[in-house]
Scaffold this motif. Structure first.
Motif, PDB file in Angstrom:
ATOM      1  N   GLY A 297       4.443 -30.308 -14.152  1.00 29.10           N
ATOM      2  CA  GLY A 297       4.658 -28.988 -13.575  1.00 29.10           C
ATOM      3  C   GLY A 297       3.712 -27.932 -14.104  1.00 29.10           C
ATOM      4  N   LEU A 298       2.874 -28.301 -15.082  1.00 32.54           N
ATOM      5  CA  LEU A 298       1.880 -27.375 -15.634  1.00 32.54           C
ATOM      6  C   LEU A 298       0.497 -27.758 -15.135  1.00 32.54           C
ATOM      7  CD1 LEU A 298       3.086 -26.941 -19.322  1.00 32.54           C
ATOM      8  CD2 LEU A 298       3.469 -25.422 -17.379  1.00 32.54           C
ATOM      9  N   GLN A 299      -0.312 -26.745 -14.871  1.00 39.59           N
ATOM     10  CA  GLN A 299      -1.668 -26.934 -14.349  1.00 39.59           C
ATOM     11  C   GLN A 299      -2.674 -26.394 -15.358  1.00 39.59           C
ATOM     12  OE1 GLN A 299      -0.785 -26.019  -9.684  1.00 39.59           O
ATOM     13  NE2 GLN A 299      -0.353 -24.407 -11.144  1.00 39.59           N
ATOM     14  N   LEU A 300      -3.819 -27.057 -15.433  1.00 39.23           N
ATOM     15  CA  LEU A 300      -4.842 -26.694 -16.417  1.00 39.23           C
ATOM     16  C   LEU A 300      -6.136 -26.348 -15.691  1.00 39.23           C
ATOM     17  CD1 LEU A 300      -5.751 -26.490 -19.395  1.00 39.23           C
ATOM     18  CD2 LEU A 300      -6.366 -28.917 -19.252  1.00 39.23           C
ATOM     19  N   VAL A 301      -6.764 -25.234 -16.126  1.00 40.88           N
ATOM     20  CA  VAL A 301      -8.019 -24.775 -15.539  1.00 40.88           C
ATOM     21  C   VAL A 301      -8.979 -24.407 -16.667  1.00 40.88           C
ATOM     22  CG1 VAL A 301      -9.116 -23.144 -13.967  1.00 40.88           C
ATOM     23  CG2 VAL A 301      -6.779 -23.844 -13.558  1.00 40.88           C
ATOM     24  N   GLY A 316      -3.706 -30.891 -12.075  1.00 40.49           N
ATOM     25  CA  GLY A 316      -2.332 -30.628 -11.687  1.00 40.49           C
ATOM     26  C   GLY A 316      -2.154 -29.845 -10.412  1.00 40.49           C
ATOM     27  N   PHE A 317      -3.229 -29.472  -9.738  1.00 41.09           N
ATOM     28  CA  PHE A 317      -3.113 -28.705  -8.504  1.00 41.09           C
ATOM     29  C   PHE A 317      -2.995 -29.639  -7.303  1.00 41.09           C
ATOM     30  CE2 PHE A 317      -5.133 -25.735 -11.384  1.00 41.09           C
ATOM     31  CZ  PHE A 317      -4.506 -24.540 -11.070  1.00 41.09           C
ATOM     32  N   PRO A 318      -2.209 -29.261  -6.294  1.00 40.85           N
ATOM     33  CA  PRO A 318      -2.133 -30.064  -5.068  1.00 40.85           C
ATOM     34  C   PRO A 318      -3.496 -30.085  -4.373  1.00 40.85           C
ATOM     35  CG  PRO A 318      -0.323 -28.471  -5.181  1.00 40.85           C
ATOM     36  CD  PRO A 318      -1.291 -28.113  -6.262  1.00 40.85           C
ATOM     37  N   PRO A 319      -3.723 -31.045  -3.501  1.00 43.06           N
ATOM     38  CA  PRO A 319      -5.005 -31.106  -2.788  1.00 43.06           C
ATOM     39  C   PRO A 319      -5.268 -29.817  -2.008  1.00 43.06           C
ATOM     40  CG  PRO A 319      -3.780 -33.156  -2.496  1.00 43.06           C
ATOM     41  CD  PRO A 319      -2.850 -32.192  -3.180  1.00 43.06           C
ATOM     42  N   ALA A 321      -5.604 -26.880  -3.226  1.00 34.48           N
ATOM     43  CA  ALA A 321      -5.145 -25.688  -3.940  1.00 34.48           C
ATOM     44  C   ALA A 321      -6.007 -25.478  -5.176  1.00 34.48           C
ATOM     45  CB  ALA A 321      -3.683 -25.824  -4.328  1.00 34.48           C
ATOM     46  N   SER A 322      -5.977 -24.268  -5.693  1.00 35.03           N
ATOM     47  CA  SER A 322      -6.742 -23.915  -6.884  1.00 35.03           C
ATOM     48  C   SER A 322      -6.028 -22.785  -7.607  1.00 35.03           C
ATOM     49  CB  SER A 322      -8.169 -23.508  -6.521  1.00 35.03           C
ATOM     50  OG  SER A 322      -8.156 -22.322  -5.732  1.00 35.03           O
ATOM     51  N   ALA A 323      -6.608 -22.368  -8.725  1.00 37.41           N
ATOM     52  CA  ALA A 323      -6.022 -21.276  -9.494  1.00 37.41           C
ATOM     53  C   ALA A 323      -6.032 -19.973  -8.716  1.00 37.41           C
ATOM     54  CB  ALA A 323      -6.779 -21.104 -10.809  1.00 37.41           C
ATOM     55  N   ALA A 324      -6.957 -19.837  -7.768  1.00 35.74           N
ATOM     56  CA  ALA A 324      -7.018 -18.609  -6.967  1.00 35.74           C
ATOM     57  C   ALA A 324      -5.807 -18.463  -6.057  1.00 35.74           C
ATOM     58  CB  ALA A 324      -8.301 -18.585  -6.143  1.00 35.74           C
ATOM     59  N   ASN A 325      -5.119 -19.570  -5.757  1.00 31.76           N
ATOM     60  CA  ASN A 325      -3.942 -19.527  -4.889  1.00 31.76           C
ATOM     61  C   ASN A 325      -2.637 -19.369  -5.658  1.00 31.76           C
ATOM     62  OD1 ASN A 325      -5.800 -22.098  -3.438  1.00 31.76           O
ATOM     63  ND2 ASN A 325      -5.552 -20.111  -2.445  1.00 31.76           N
ATOM     64  N   ALA A 326      -2.700 -19.197  -6.961  1.00 32.05           N
ATOM     65  CA  ALA A 326      -1.483 -19.069  -7.771  1.00 32.05           C
ATOM     66  C   ALA A 326      -0.770 -17.773  -7.420  1.00 32.05           C
ATOM     67  CB  ALA A 326      -1.819 -19.104  -9.255  1.00 32.05           C
ATOM     68  N   SER A 327       0.567 -17.839  -7.393  1.00 30.87           N
ATOM     69  CA  SER A 327       1.375 -16.665  -7.066  1.00 30.87           C
ATOM     70  C   SER A 327       1.420 -15.706  -8.259  1.00 30.87           C
ATOM     71  CB  SER A 327       2.793 -17.080  -6.681  1.00 30.87           C
ATOM     72  OG  SER A 327       3.454 -17.702  -7.779  1.00 30.87           O
ATOM     73  N   ALA A 328       1.936 -14.503  -7.997  1.00 31.11           N
ATOM     74  CA  ALA A 328       2.023 -13.496  -9.060  1.00 31.11           C
ATOM     75  C   ALA A 328       2.960 -13.951 -10.177  1.00 31.11           C
ATOM     76  CB  ALA A 328       2.489 -12.170  -8.472  1.00 31.11           C
ATOM     77  N   GLU A 329       4.068 -14.611  -9.804  1.00 33.22           N
ATOM     78  CA  GLU A 329       5.009 -15.086 -10.819  1.00 33.22           C
ATOM     79  C   GLU A 329       4.387 -16.181 -11.674  1.00 33.22           C
ATOM     80  OE1 GLU A 329       9.624 -16.700 -11.173  1.00 33.22           O
ATOM     81  OE2 GLU A 329       8.565 -16.767  -9.258  1.00 33.22           O
TER      82      GLU A 329
END
Length: 454
Positions: A297-301, A316-319, A321-329
């Motif tokens: 459940g944790l993603q690394l960049v 750890g990101f879905p196909p 997706a990237s860190a730029a798509n991370a939500s505010a929460e």
């Protein structure tokens, strides 16, 4: 009620009614006065002048006390819920920070292994007047690279060639060390100085590196010169490795450590540059095993530099997706850190997924707080019912009921009305009441009429 009807028919107001009271109606008035405290049935409107006080169906004071008690009782579960939420957020942040620290620790150990190998090779070169390909192979093989430093592409030795006839001498050096004329200096062209790779172990997978001039790459030349000036292990910026010329380009780095020809111990400035230890590696090869240690459940960049959008590695990101798509929460609970090594900072970020946050926020304190608030509301309701019952009991048993009609009194009042109507008529006899027995006196009118009810 018949007396009230008489007042209405006559058309007297309340003051006039009190001034004009017929003697036969005194009993009716006293009876009405006794009933004037009765409360009408909820929902029924009383006509003006009925001498009845209209009261609400419930006590406003009781309602206010019940609401206040509910609010006071709900303070404890509310404070508990808020404090537990804060503790849950702190635990979540602490857990992510611990995962970030673990990544930093493992990466530091990996890089420390790289530096250990680089300094070991430097010591081997410094202690040898003329390093051959066979000696270099035996020494590197004894280090067991895959066990000590997994992720390292290889270990090389770069010679520095400058001065007159530098191109010819550099080419001769490479061919003589490899024992073959098939090698050449790449890329071709004349330059003031050369730094060709003459050894690279293991040979498999590094064939394209032999004869490559690192000074032809500006980033590599800058790092090599800085390593010569400082004597420290220096890393390049992200560059494509020459080993990946025919493969998919991956972010690569090269570590350089300068090796010198020892001069007189008392004159350190006379040391002559001999070359560099060359350690190439791909960031994916180094970080992939480390990223697997992350909690699900944790993603690394990994970023090239601070506040950079150039992502060097992600896990750890879905196909798609990237860190730029991370939500505010997700970004709110993310953890950014860096590791200082080889003259640069390696920035990385641990980002939780929404599923990870939802799973961590699940706790029994939500149910406990909900039950506490529900019990507070129940307490307020019970208190309201008790206070309302007490008020009704104090008011009397008949205050909340509409008085039942007394047909006998109504009939007596009717006879009183008839007598009053014919009192001045001479010779007229009043009719006997249907239920009056012969010789029984007439029903009394006036104040004592209520005491002579049949």
């Amino acid at each position: 009620m018949a007396c009230v009807g008489i007042y209405r028919n006559i058309g007297l107001d309340r003051k006039s009614r009190m001034d004009w009271i017929p003697p036969c109606l005194e009993g009716c008035i006293s009876d009405i006065s006794r009933r004037s405290r009765c409360q009408p049935v909820p929902g029924k409107a009383r006509a003006r002048g009925d001498f009845l006080e209209v009261r609400p169906a419930f006590s406003v004071k009781a309602l206010a006390v019940a609401v206040l008690a509910t609010l006071v009782a709900a303070v404890l579960p509310s404070v508990y819920w808020i404090s537990r939420n804060q503790l849950a957020d702190q635990d979540l942040r602490s857990g992510i920070a611990m995962q970030s620290s673990n990544i930093k620790y493992l990466l530091q150990n990996q890089f420390n292994g790289f530096e250990l190998i680089a300094r070991s090779v430097k010591g081997f070169i410094d202690g040898s007047e003329n390093v051959t390909a066979q000696e270099f192979h035996v020494f590197i093989d004894s280090l067991n690279l895959q066990m000590i430093s997994p992720g390292l592409q290889g270990v090389g030795y770069v010679r520095w060639v400058t001065g007159e006839d530098a191109p010819a001498r550099a080419l001769e050096l490479v061919r003589s060390k490899q024992g073959s004329s098939a090698y050449s200096i790449r890329p071709a062209g004349e330059r003031p100085s050369y730094a060709p790779i003459i050894f690279m172990e293991p040979v498999k997978g590094n064939e394209h590196a032999i004869g490559f001039d690192i000074f032809s790459v500006p980033e590599a030349r800058l790092s090599a010169e800085l390593a010569r000036e400082t004597g420290d292990l220096i890393s390049t910026e992200s560059i494509p490795l020459v080993q990946d010329a025919t493969q998919r380009k991956l972010p690569g780095f090269v570590l350089y450590l300068a090796a010198f020809i020892p001069g007189p111990a008392q004159v350190a400035e006379l040391q002559e540059l001999r070359g560099w230890v060359d350690l190439p590696f791909r960031l994916d090869d180094v970080l992939a095993p480390i990223a697997k240690t992350l909690e699900p459940g944790l993603q690394l960049v990994f970023f090239e530099r601070q506040n950079s959008k150039n992502v060097l590695f992600s896990h750890g990101f879905p196909p798609g997706a990237s860190a730029a798509n991370a939500s505010a929460e997700e970004l709110e609970f993310s953890r950014t850190d860096y590791l200082a090594f080889a003259g640069r900072r390696w920035y990385f970020q641990v980002i939780p997924t929404e599923a990870y946050l939802e799973n961590k926020h699940k706790s029994t304190h939500h149910w406990i707080a909900s039950i506490g608030i529900l019990l507070s509301a129940s307490l307020g309701l019970i208190l309201f019912l008790l206070l309302t019952s007490r008020d009704r009991a104090r008011a009397g048993p008949g205050d909340d009921l509409e008085p039942a009609p007394d047909h006998g009194r109504a009939q007596r009042h009717a006879r009183c009305d008839s007598r009053s109507a014919v009192r001045d008529g001479p010779g007229r006899a009043l009719p006997r009441h249907p239920h009056q027995q012969p010789g029984q006196p007439e029903p009394a009118c006036g104040p004592g009429a209520a005491q002579h009810r049949p």
